[in-house]
Design a protein around this motif. Structure first.
Motif, PDB file in Angstrom:
ATOM      1  N   SER A  96       0.827  -1.207   0.000  1.00 30.10           N
ATOM      2  CA  SER A  96       0.000   0.000   0.000  1.00 30.10           C
ATOM      3  C   SER A  96       0.860   1.255   0.000  1.00 30.10           C
ATOM      4  O   SER A  96       0.556   2.235  -0.699  1.00 30.10           O
ATOM      5  CB  SER A  96      -0.922   0.004   1.223  1.00 30.10           C
ATOM      6  N   LEU A  97       1.930   1.248   0.773  1.00 26.58           N
ATOM      7  CA  LEU A  97       2.807   2.408   0.832  1.00 26.58           C
ATOM      8  C   LEU A  97       3.491   2.649  -0.511  1.00 26.58           C
ATOM      9  O   LEU A  97       3.570   3.789  -0.992  1.00 26.58           O
ATOM     10  CB  LEU A  97       3.852   2.228   1.936  1.00 26.58           C
ATOM     11  N   GLN A 100       0.995   4.051  -2.934  1.00 27.87           N
ATOM     12  CA  GLN A 100       0.636   5.429  -2.633  1.00 27.87           C
ATOM     13  C   GLN A 100       1.742   6.420  -2.974  1.00 27.87           C
ATOM     14  O   GLN A 100       1.476   7.504  -3.475  1.00 27.87           O
ATOM     15  CB  GLN A 100       0.303   5.559  -1.134  1.00 27.87           C
ATOM     16  N   LEU A 101       2.969   6.020  -2.719  1.00 23.73           N
ATOM     17  CA  LEU A 101       4.075   6.976  -2.742  1.00 23.73           C
ATOM     18  C   LEU A 101       5.020   6.807  -3.929  1.00 23.73           C
ATOM     19  O   LEU A 101       5.642   7.782  -4.369  1.00 23.73           O
ATOM     20  CB  LEU A 101       4.860   6.847  -1.439  1.00 23.73           C
ATOM     21  N   LEU A 123       7.690  -2.390   6.274  1.00 23.00           N
ATOM     22  CA  LEU A 123       7.823  -1.010   6.710  1.00 23.00           C
ATOM     23  C   LEU A 123       8.737  -0.960   7.925  1.00 23.00           C
ATOM     24  O   LEU A 123       8.450  -1.568   8.955  1.00 23.00           O
ATOM     25  CB  LEU A 123       6.452  -0.435   7.053  1.00 23.00           C
ATOM     26  N   VAL A 168      11.776   4.721   6.905  1.00 16.13           N
ATOM     27  CA  VAL A 168      11.236   6.070   7.085  1.00 16.13           C
ATOM     28  C   VAL A 168      12.302   6.950   7.732  1.00 16.13           C
ATOM     29  O   VAL A 168      12.895   6.576   8.753  1.00 16.13           O
ATOM     30  CB  VAL A 168       9.972   6.047   7.963  1.00 16.13           C
ATOM     31  N   VAL A 177      10.578   8.208   2.607  1.00 18.45           N
ATOM     32  CA  VAL A 177      10.663   6.750   2.636  1.00 18.45           C
ATOM     33  C   VAL A 177      11.629   6.291   1.548  1.00 18.45           C
ATOM     34  O   VAL A 177      11.542   6.731   0.397  1.00 18.45           O
ATOM     35  CB  VAL A 177       9.291   6.096   2.410  1.00 18.45           C
ATOM     36  N   ALA A 222       6.359  12.374   2.349  1.00 13.81           N
ATOM     37  CA  ALA A 222       5.764  11.063   2.613  1.00 13.81           C
ATOM     38  C   ALA A 222       4.648  11.075   3.649  1.00 13.81           C
ATOM     39  O   ALA A 222       4.011  10.039   3.875  1.00 13.81           O
ATOM     40  CB  ALA A 222       6.856  10.100   3.075  1.00 13.81           C
ATOM     41  N   ALA A 225       1.104   9.764   2.499  1.00 15.41           N
ATOM     42  CA  ALA A 225       1.126   8.333   2.185  1.00 15.41           C
ATOM     43  C   ALA A 225       1.279   7.507   3.450  1.00 15.41           C
ATOM     44  O   ALA A 225       0.688   6.424   3.581  1.00 15.41           O
ATOM     45  CB  ALA A 225       2.254   8.025   1.209  1.00 15.41           C
ATOM     46  N   LEU A 226       2.062   7.988   4.403  1.00 17.96           N
ATOM     47  CA  LEU A 226       2.232   7.269   5.658  1.00 17.96           C
ATOM     48  C   LEU A 226       0.948   7.267   6.482  1.00 17.96           C
ATOM     49  O   LEU A 226       0.625   6.269   7.139  1.00 17.96           O
ATOM     50  CB  LEU A 226       3.385   7.871   6.469  1.00 17.96           C
ATOM     51  N   THR A 229      -1.131   4.647   5.048  1.00 20.89           N
ATOM     52  CA  THR A 229      -0.578   3.348   5.407  1.00 20.89           C
ATOM     53  C   THR A 229      -0.907   2.987   6.856  1.00 20.89           C
ATOM     54  O   THR A 229      -1.177   1.817   7.168  1.00 20.89           O
ATOM     55  CB  THR A 229       0.938   3.333   5.184  1.00 20.89           C
ATOM     56  N   TYR A 355       1.732  -1.713  14.814  1.00 19.36           N
ATOM     57  CA  TYR A 355       1.224  -0.542  14.087  1.00 19.36           C
ATOM     58  C   TYR A 355       0.403   0.394  14.970  1.00 19.36           C
ATOM     59  O   TYR A 355      -0.560   1.014  14.507  1.00 19.36           O
ATOM     60  CB  TYR A 355       0.402  -0.983  12.873  1.00 19.36           C
TER      61      TYR A 355
END
Length: 371
Positions: A96-97, A100-101, A123, A168, A177, A222, A225-226, A229, A355
């Motif tokens: 996903s990250l 997105q990024l 991640l 990160v 990232v 980032a 996007a983070l 995420t 997370y």
């Protein structure tokens, strides 16, 4: 928002239940632990053959583009069998990250490999052990050929077996990232066994030189996007905790119906009935919270972050209650290693922290709601 699964999502849930029950029963986790292993490569191969690593990845990059509700129903079934795999960390969170990024070239480079299960990415963000992204000191210094990274990351689940680290960094420009292969010079990994028989990686980066192509997106750009995420990780880890809660509850109720004390089934004792009824109600609320969060991700709703943190905070409390009640209602046998119920408590403890724990997401929910 219709709070039920579609026919296709239900079919995926049923197929996940069948695959995991056949290939990842609790006995497989016990055997893995007792053998000294720390992952289940054969299970990951089966999951890859089924196409699961590509569930949230767009069709343009060889994914199934089935959405986050699809990922959630798989994770719920994984929670019920305590299946160990990099599905959440790699196929959901990391994918996903990147989606997105990353640039088009970066997506084409990494996402097809993740979708096939041949490439695993994780991640590497937290440095405190409490998933505090406001306290990141890992730095990226510009050089003539790219960047030099220095810093430390703690408790990266699946980090010891990952091919790619999404590191990160923080600086004056903001958060960035970098996609770094784990065998890059200057990257070292120390693994430690955690309570549920998985291993977590503490990763050190000492003057790690990378090219400009390693930067996902733009330097210091980032944050958005983070945030997305974090929403993904929160909602999907909540789905896994929901599965743990449901399975623990069903096993406990089954035991209450069988165990006799003083000539009666203990399930006839009113005090235990009340506790079971309360837990059932809390699990039903959790089901709605998780599905709402996953649907909000698929729809990219403006309520996405609020619902994701609500689901994670709610499921973190419920899974703790479910597993603790499970052990207590099983009595003395629930405390023994020979009985499976303790495995659920251990996995729940890890999932609650992953997370962002209850306090992280309760606070995030409150801030998003303007409290």
């Amino acid at each position: 928002m219709v709070m039920i699964l579609s026919e296709e999502q239900q079919l995926l849930k049923d197929s996940a239940k069948l695959l995991l029950s056949e290939n990842a029963p609790i006995s497989a986790l016990r055997a893995m632990r007792d053998s000294g292993e720390d992952h289940m490569p054969e299970l990951w191969s089966k999951m890859s053959e089924a196409g699961w690593p590509g569930i949230v990845i767009p069709d343009a990059y060889s994914g199934l583009e089935f959405g986050y509700v699809g990922a959630g129903v798989v994770l719920e079934e994984m929670g019920r069998t305590l299946a160990l795999s990099p599905f959440l960390s790699s196929a959901v969170v990391a994918a996903s990250l990147i989606n997105q990024l990353g640039s088009e070239q970066q997506k084409e480079k990494y996402l097809p490999g993740i979708a096939s299960g041949e490439l695993t990415a994780v991640l590497a963000a937290d440095e405190t052990g409490f998933f505090d992204l406001d306290d990141i000191s890992t730095s990226a210094t510009s050089t003539d050929n790219g960047y030099t990274l220095s810093g430390n990351k703690r408790g990266v689940i699946d980090g010891h077996n990952a091919d790619l680290l999404l590191v990160v960094t923080n600086g004056e420009e903001g958060m960035s990232v970098f996609a770094i292969e784990k065998d890059t010079a200057g990257v070292s990994c120390e693994t430690r066994l955690i309570v549920d028989s998985q291993r977590a990686a503490d990763i050190s980066l000492e003057a790690v030189a990378v090219t400009k192509e390693a930067l996902l997106g733009s330097l210091g750009d980032a944050s958005s996007a983070l945030e997305f995420t974090i929403d993904v990780a929160a909602a999907c880890s909540a789905a896994e905790m929901l599965g743990i809660s449901i399975e623990t509850f069903e096993r406990t109720v089954g035991y209450l119906k069988e165990r006799e004390q003083f000539g009666n089934k203990i399930g006839t004792f009113q005090g235990l009935q009340h506790r079971a009824a309360q837990l059932f109600a809390e699990i039903e609320v959790s089901k709605s919270a998780v599905l709402a969060a996953l649907q909000a991700l698929d729809e990219n709703s403006e309520k996405r972050s609020v619902l994701a943190s609500m689901a994670k905070a709610k499921c973190a409390k419920v899974v703790r209650n479910a597993t603790e009640e499970g052990v207590q209602m099983h009595g003395g046998i629930g405390m023994t290693d020979e009985f499976d119920i303790g495995f659920f408590m251990k996995r729940a403890a890890v999932c609650r922290q992953a997370y962002g724990d209850y306090h992280f997401h309760a606070n995030r929910f409150a801030e998003l709601r303007g409290y």
